[in-house]
Design a protein around this motif. Structure first.
Motif, PDB file in Angstrom:
ATOM      1  N   GLY A  93       2.188  -4.735  21.633  1.00  0.00           N
ATOM      2  CA  GLY A  93       3.240  -5.747  21.651  1.00  0.00           C
ATOM      3  C   GLY A  93       3.383  -6.521  20.358  1.00  0.00           C
ATOM      4  O   GLY A  93       4.250  -7.396  20.254  1.00  0.00           O
ATOM      5  N   PHE A  94       2.519  -6.226  19.359  1.00  0.00           N
ATOM      6  CA  PHE A  94       2.625  -6.945  18.089  1.00  0.00           C
ATOM      7  C   PHE A  94       2.753  -5.926  16.960  1.00  0.00           C
ATOM      8  O   PHE A  94       1.912  -5.036  16.802  1.00  0.00           O
ATOM      9  N   ASN A  95       3.809  -6.061  16.167  1.00  0.00           N
ATOM     10  CA  ASN A  95       4.078  -5.154  15.063  1.00  0.00           C
ATOM     11  C   ASN A  95       3.512  -5.765  13.778  1.00  0.00           C
ATOM     12  O   ASN A  95       4.136  -6.621  13.145  1.00  0.00           O
ATOM     13  N   THR A  96       2.324  -5.334  13.394  1.00  0.00           N
ATOM     14  CA  THR A  96       1.641  -5.894  12.222  1.00  0.00           C
ATOM     15  C   THR A  96       2.421  -5.631  10.944  1.00  0.00           C
ATOM     16  O   THR A  96       2.578  -6.521  10.089  1.00  0.00           O
ATOM     17  N   ARG A  97       2.909  -4.409  10.796  1.00  0.00           N
ATOM     18  CA  ARG A  97       3.654  -4.052   9.584  1.00  0.00           C
ATOM     19  C   ARG A  97       4.894  -4.928   9.429  1.00  0.00           C
ATOM     20  O   ARG A  97       5.189  -5.422   8.332  1.00  0.00           O
ATOM     21  N   GLN A  98       5.589  -5.141  10.528  1.00  0.00           N
ATOM     22  CA  GLN A  98       6.800  -5.972  10.477  1.00  0.00           C
ATOM     23  C   GLN A  98       6.459  -7.408  10.115  1.00  0.00           C
ATOM     24  O   GLN A  98       7.160  -8.043   9.321  1.00  0.00           O
ATOM     25  N   ALA A  99       5.372  -7.921  10.689  1.00  0.00           N
ATOM     26  CA  ALA A  99       4.958  -9.296  10.393  1.00  0.00           C
ATOM     27  C   ALA A  99       4.597  -9.459   8.922  1.00  0.00           C
ATOM     28  O   ALA A  99       4.926 -10.473   8.293  1.00  0.00           O
ATOM     29  N   LEU A 100       3.936  -8.458   8.340  1.00  0.00           N
ATOM     30  CA  LEU A 100       3.596  -8.523   6.921  1.00  0.00           C
ATOM     31  C   LEU A 100       4.849  -8.435   6.058  1.00  0.00           C
ATOM     32  O   LEU A 100       4.972  -9.139   5.040  1.00  0.00           O
ATOM     33  N   ASP A 101       5.809  -7.587   6.470  1.00  0.00           N
ATOM     34  CA  ASP A 101       7.064  -7.479   5.726  1.00  0.00           C
ATOM     35  C   ASP A 101       7.812  -8.804   5.743  1.00  0.00           C
ATOM     36  O   ASP A 101       8.392  -9.232   4.724  1.00  0.00           O
ATOM     37  N   GLU A 102       7.830  -9.459   6.895  1.00  0.00           N
ATOM     38  CA  GLU A 102       8.547 -10.739   7.026  1.00  0.00           C
ATOM     39  C   GLU A 102       7.864 -11.842   6.221  1.00  0.00           C
ATOM     40  O   GLU A 102       8.521 -12.768   5.733  1.00  0.00           O
ATOM     41  N   MET A 103       6.540 -11.758   6.079  1.00  0.00           N
ATOM     42  CA  MET A 103       5.801 -12.748   5.294  1.00  0.00           C
ATOM     43  C   MET A 103       6.165 -12.624   3.812  1.00  0.00           C
ATOM     44  O   MET A 103       6.204 -13.606   3.078  1.00  0.00           O
ATOM     45  N   ARG A 104       6.420 -11.379   3.372  1.00  0.00           N
ATOM     46  CA  ARG A 104       6.844 -11.067   2.012  1.00  0.00           C
ATOM     47  C   ARG A 104       5.898 -11.645   0.961  1.00  0.00           C
ATOM     48  O   ARG A 104       6.315 -12.379   0.055  1.00  0.00           O
ATOM     49  N   PRO A 105       4.604 -11.350   1.042  1.00  0.00           N
ATOM     50  CA  PRO A 105       3.680 -11.833   0.001  1.00  0.00           C
ATOM     51  C   PRO A 105       3.885 -11.059  -1.288  1.00  0.00           C
ATOM     52  O   PRO A 105       4.370  -9.916  -1.278  1.00  0.00           O
ATOM     53  N   ARG A 106       3.501 -11.663  -2.409  1.00  0.00           N
ATOM     54  CA  ARG A 106       3.577 -10.970  -3.694  1.00  0.00           C
ATOM     55  C   ARG A 106       2.284 -10.167  -3.852  1.00  0.00           C
ATOM     56  O   ARG A 106       1.231 -10.708  -4.174  1.00  0.00           O
ATOM     57  N   VAL A 107       2.362  -8.872  -3.608  1.00  0.00           N
ATOM     58  CA  VAL A 107       1.167  -8.030  -3.595  1.00  0.00           C
ATOM     59  C   VAL A 107       0.676  -7.778  -5.022  1.00  0.00           C
ATOM     60  O   VAL A 107       1.446  -7.368  -5.897  1.00  0.00           O
ATOM     61  N   SER A 108      -0.597  -8.061  -5.235  1.00  0.00           N
ATOM     62  CA  SER A 108      -1.225  -7.859  -6.541  1.00  0.00           C
ATOM     63  C   SER A 108      -2.678  -7.449  -6.323  1.00  0.00           C
ATOM     64  O   SER A 108      -3.195  -7.515  -5.202  1.00  0.00           O
ATOM     65  N   ASN A 109      -3.341  -7.044  -7.404  1.00  0.00           N
ATOM     66  CA  ASN A 109      -4.756  -6.701  -7.317  1.00  0.00           C
ATOM     67  C   ASN A 109      -5.567  -7.874  -6.770  1.00  0.00           C
ATOM     68  O   ASN A 109      -6.450  -7.714  -5.923  1.00  0.00           O
ATOM     69  N   ALA A 110      -5.260  -9.068  -7.280  1.00  0.00           N
ATOM     70  CA  ALA A 110      -6.022 -10.253  -6.876  1.00  0.00           C
ATOM     71  C   ALA A 110      -5.849 -10.538  -5.385  1.00  0.00           C
ATOM     72  O   ALA A 110      -6.820 -10.871  -4.690  1.00  0.00           O
ATOM     73  N   LEU A 111      -4.626 -10.396  -4.864  1.00  0.00           N
ATOM     74  CA  LEU A 111      -4.391 -10.683  -3.450  1.00  0.00           C
ATOM     75  C   LEU A 111      -5.050  -9.633  -2.560  1.00  0.00           C
ATOM     76  O   LEU A 111      -5.714  -9.971  -1.571  1.00  0.00           O
ATOM     77  N   VAL A 112      -4.887  -8.366  -2.903  1.00  0.00           N
ATOM     78  CA  VAL A 112      -5.493  -7.304  -2.089  1.00  0.00           C
ATOM     79  C   VAL A 112      -7.013  -7.449  -2.081  1.00  0.00           C
ATOM     80  O   VAL A 112      -7.666  -7.318  -1.048  1.00  0.00           O
ATOM     81  N   ARG A 113      -7.585  -7.733  -3.267  1.00  0.00           N
ATOM     82  CA  ARG A 113      -9.034  -7.933  -3.351  1.00  0.00           C
ATOM     83  C   ARG A 113      -9.473  -9.087  -2.455  1.00  0.00           C
ATOM     84  O   ARG A 113     -10.472  -9.011  -1.746  1.00  0.00           O
ATOM     85  N   LYS A 114      -8.719 -10.185  -2.504  1.00  0.00           N
ATOM     86  CA  LYS A 114      -9.086 -11.370  -1.715  1.00  0.00           C
ATOM     87  C   LYS A 114      -9.065 -11.058  -0.223  1.00  0.00           C
ATOM     88  O   LYS A 114      -9.981 -11.456   0.512  1.00  0.00           O
ATOM     89  N   VAL A 115      -8.056 -10.340   0.238  1.00  0.00           N
ATOM     90  CA  VAL A 115      -7.954  -9.996   1.668  1.00  0.00           C
ATOM     91  C   VAL A 115      -9.114  -9.084   2.077  1.00  0.00           C
ATOM     92  O   VAL A 115      -9.781  -9.313   3.096  1.00  0.00           O
TER      93      VAL A 115
END
Length: 505
Positions: free
Chosen positions: A121-143
């Motif tokens: 009942g929860f679409n993770t991909r859609q939620a991430l798309d709607e959040m629209r974060p600026r994806v970078s090495n630093a952000l991916v590493r942090k997550v």
């Protein structure tokens, strides 16, 4: 020894280590310099291993591990794309850096919260798309690091799939591609959760994309591959891989040898070394250091000395780490005169012994039970204005405790405090063991709490030592108090079952 005399040629070093004369005033309790393999530890007491039931914990259990003393540098060059740290632009000011770091943290927290909602009942991909974060090495590493640090016995079944779902989503974002370091982080998550098959699939993915495979990648895979046969196949694959990011080839072999040393795969080290020779790659000093350590740990001292001679014939001089190993071997072999010769040789060769060299020698002699020699070299170290550190004091204290001479151990502990050296976990553990031996249980319990107050967390061995000795002395109530204290502190709750007969209130 004449200070201007030239040191003997390296090819004679092996002979230098086997003197026929005794060192006056420094001798073993057995009446001579030992010829053993260097494998026996002083005291002859059992050391409880991981997974053993609670029982009598030997006095030798809390020695400083040899790996702490006989450490080697990581081989090869630094990896430009193999860093788990925060690679922020050096041109950013400190205020901007803190602000950027805080923004990354908040954004990573939001992403992790979205991932944790994953389910029917929860679409993770859609939620991430709607959040629209600026994806970078630093952000991916942090997550990914947040997920690494959050893995526990409850989450280990779920987190790999969540991390991989985010990993795939991030790579599909415009302007971003995963590098080796990001693959290593997702590999680490899989490794923490025992997902070996998924790790191999990721390695295949890296190879297909032509990404450089680093020593960290190899380390994660080989540590997770528990079967010897699987490890050997993995080693073969990395040796043959053009993507293994260590060139020249000697550095590739050294990276593999170094990792195998950290996990105690000594027989496999022998095999890799032979493979290296067969393929025509010349060993360097690091290679010899690793292989000699493996030969020593396997008890093959004849081959150990053969490698030392070969090293000299190839024109390679020992480095600090070679001398550390040699002194430790001589110590455990109870050869103080040979050790004295080597220390003099080092000085003449322009490699002045430091506190680590003396500590390695003293640790070896302590394990051999030659405390008279330990005291001699400790005093010599101080005379040479080489100040003992916490590790050196701990080695001395542990040696005397293991020998049942707690009064002398106490003197070293007091002198250590007077010199401003703060005890570490091994120091406290040894002192607590010693207090238990002489029946000073109140002081042992007090020292345990003092240790905790100073921010030095006791390890499980010291808790089990206290509990077992208190119970053996008929002090069941005090033993239960120690277990309760451990529980209240939240220490080692997963090991409570080892305390037989204890029931939590």
């Amino acid at each position: 020894m004449n200070p201007v005399a030239r040191p003997p040629a390296l090819r004679t070093l092996s002979a230098l280590l086997c003197p026929r004369r005794r060192l006056c005033g420094v001798h073993a309790g057995s009446g001579g310099e030992g010829n053993g393999s260097g494998r026996s530890d002083g005291g002859g007491v059992r050391v409880g291993g991981e997974g053993e039931e609670e029982g009598e914990v030997g006095l030798d259990a809390d020695r400083v591990p040899e790996e702490v003393l006989l450490r080697l540098p990581t081989p090869g060059r630094a990896e430009t794309d193999d860093d788990d740290g925060e690679n922020l632009s050096p041109g950013v000011g400190s205020g901007s850096r803190r602000r950027l770091s805080e923004e990354l943290r908040l954004e990573a927290d939001r992403i992790v919260k979205i991932l944790l909602q994953d389910g029917p009942g929860f679409n993770t991909r859609q939620a991430l798309d709607e959040m629209r974060p600026r994806v970078s090495n630093a952000l991916v590493r942090k997550v990914l690091l947040k997920i690494v640090f959050s893995i526990d016995s409850v989450s280990h079944a779920r987190y790999p799939s969540l991390a991989y779902k985010f990993f795939l989503w991030a790579e599909q974002q415009e302007g971003y591609r995963h590098g080796t370091s990001m693959y290593n982080l997702i590999l680490k998550i899989f490794a923490e959760c025992g997902e070996l098959k998924a790790m191999w699939r990721l390695l295949e993915d890296m190879t297909e994309k032509g990404l450089p495979v680093s020593s960290r990648t190899f380390h994660l895979l080989v540590c997770t591959s528990g079967q010897a046969g699987l490890r050997r196949r993995l080693v073969e694959r990395f040796i043959k891989s053009s993507n293994f990011n260590y060139r020249p080839f000697r550095n590739s072999f050294n990276a593999i040898l170094h990792t195998l040393l950290t996990i105690g795969q000594y027989s496999l080290i022998e095999w890799v070394h032979q493979k290296m020779i067969d393929e025509g790659h010349s060993p360097d000093v690091l290679t010899y250091n690793v292989v000699m350590r493996a030969k020593y740990m396997l008890g093959k001292l004849d081959q150990f000395h053969k490698l030392l001679d070969e090293m000299g014939k190839n024109g390679l001089a020992p480095d600090l780490y070679t001398y550390n190993l040699l002194l430790h071997v001589l110590g455990k072999g109870d050869k103080p005169l040979a050790a004295l010769n080597l220390l003099n040789y080092m000085s003449d060769a322009g490699c002045v012994p430091n506190v680590l060299h003396f500590t390695n020698l003293i640790d070896g002699l302590s394990r051999a039970g030659n405390l008279e020699a330990c005291k001699y070299f400790f005093d010599e170290m101080v005379k040479k204005a080489c100040q003992p550190d916490v590790v050196c004091y701990t080695v001395m204290i542990t040696g005397y405790v293991a020998a049942g001479d707690f009064d002398e151990a106490q003197k070293f502990f007091d002198d250590m405090l007077l010199r401003g050296q703060l005890p570490n976990v091994y120091t406290y553990n040894s002192m607590i063991c010693g207090l238990c031996v002489v029946g000073k249980f109140d002081k042992a319990c007090s020292l345990l709490k003092d240790m905790d107050l100073r921010g030095c967390t006791p390890n499980f061995k010291v808790y089990s030592t206290l509990v077992s000795r208190l119970r053996n002395a008929g002090k069941d109530s005090e033993a239960n108090n120690i277990i309760q204290y451990m529980t209240n502190k939240g220490h080692y709750l997963h090991l409570l079952s080892r305390f037989r007969g204890y029931r939590r209130c």
